[in-house]
Write an enzyme that holds these catalytic residues in place. Structure first.
Site, PDB file in Angstrom:
ATOM      1  CB  CYS A 198     -11.014  -2.038   0.458  1.00 31.23           C
ATOM      2  SG  CYS A 198     -10.040  -1.537  -1.033  1.00 31.23           S
ATOM      3  CB  CYS A 221      -5.381  -1.180  -1.572  1.00 26.43           C
ATOM      4  SG  CYS A 221      -6.625  -0.405  -0.670  1.00 26.43           S
ATOM      5  CD  GLU A 281      -5.430  -5.733  -1.115  1.00 32.30           C
ATOM      6  OE1 GLU A 281      -5.061  -4.828  -1.061  1.00 32.30           O
ATOM      7  OE2 GLU A 281      -6.313  -6.272  -0.432  1.00 32.30           O
ATOM      8  CG  ASN A 302      -0.434  -0.181   2.611  1.00 31.65           C
ATOM      9  OD1 ASN A 302       0.585  -0.824   2.699  1.00 31.65           O
ATOM     10  ND2 ASN A 302      -1.155   0.252   3.611  1.00 31.65           N
ATOM     11  CB  ILE A 303       1.737   3.673  -2.145  1.00 35.91           C
ATOM     12  CG1 ILE A 303       2.506   2.510  -2.554  1.00 35.91           C
ATOM     13  CG2 ILE A 303       2.391   5.091  -2.507  1.00 35.91           C
ATOM     14  CD1 ILE A 303       2.973   2.549  -3.949  1.00 35.91           C
TER      15      ILE A 303
END
Ligand code: THU
Length: 137
Positions: A91, A58, A60, A47-48
């Site tokens: 999410c 996220c 993913e 995640n950034i």
């Protein structure tokens, strides 16, 4: 689809390693992800976050956008790792992106010590909206 070339353990290890690069200065909630491509490659993401918060991406989706930009189009599984006792599921926006680009993949969740859950994406995103519906009259 032929048998998997990489193990869940290898994917979990890759996601844990990717998590270390997380840019989670604001939430302190570091996440790593690992996508398994159909031909057995592993594409990872973390995640950034960003000072405006809303631009956060996220793990993913970082993994998926990396994979797509490198030309990968077919996927088997995605692993999500966070340092939590409870499973950390993707999410809503990540479920949508995963559905559209990876289809009904297996979603494996893990923490730093063990696997915490395993689901089909279709169980996490029932009745999805996707490109098939754009073609219906
Ligand atoms: N996050 C992910 O990267 N993946 C998830 O599955 C859940 C949430 C990130 C977004 C944000 O940087 C932090 O975790 C807290 O929500």
């Amino acid at each position: 689809m032929s048998a998997s070339k990489v193990t869940v353990a290898e994917l979990v290890a890759a996601a844990r390693k990717a998590r270390r690069a997380a840019q989670a200065h604001f939430s302190k909630f570091k996440v790593g992800a690992a996508l398994e491509t159909e031909d057995g490659q592993i594409i990872t993401g973390c995640n950034i976050e960003n000072a405006t918060y809303g631009l956060t991406m996220c793990a993913e989706r970082v993994a998926m956008f990396k994979a797509l930009s490198e030309g990968h189009r077919r996927f088997r599984r995605v692993v999500v790792v966070a340092d939590t006792q409870a499973p950390t599921p993707p999410c809503g926006p990540c479920r949508q992106i995963l559905w559209e680009y990876a289809g009904d993949v297996e979603v494996v969740m893990a923490n730093l010590k063990r696997e915490t859950g395993r689901h089909r994406l279709s169980d996490l995103l029932p009745l999805p909206f996707d490109a098939r519906l754009l073609k219906k009259k």
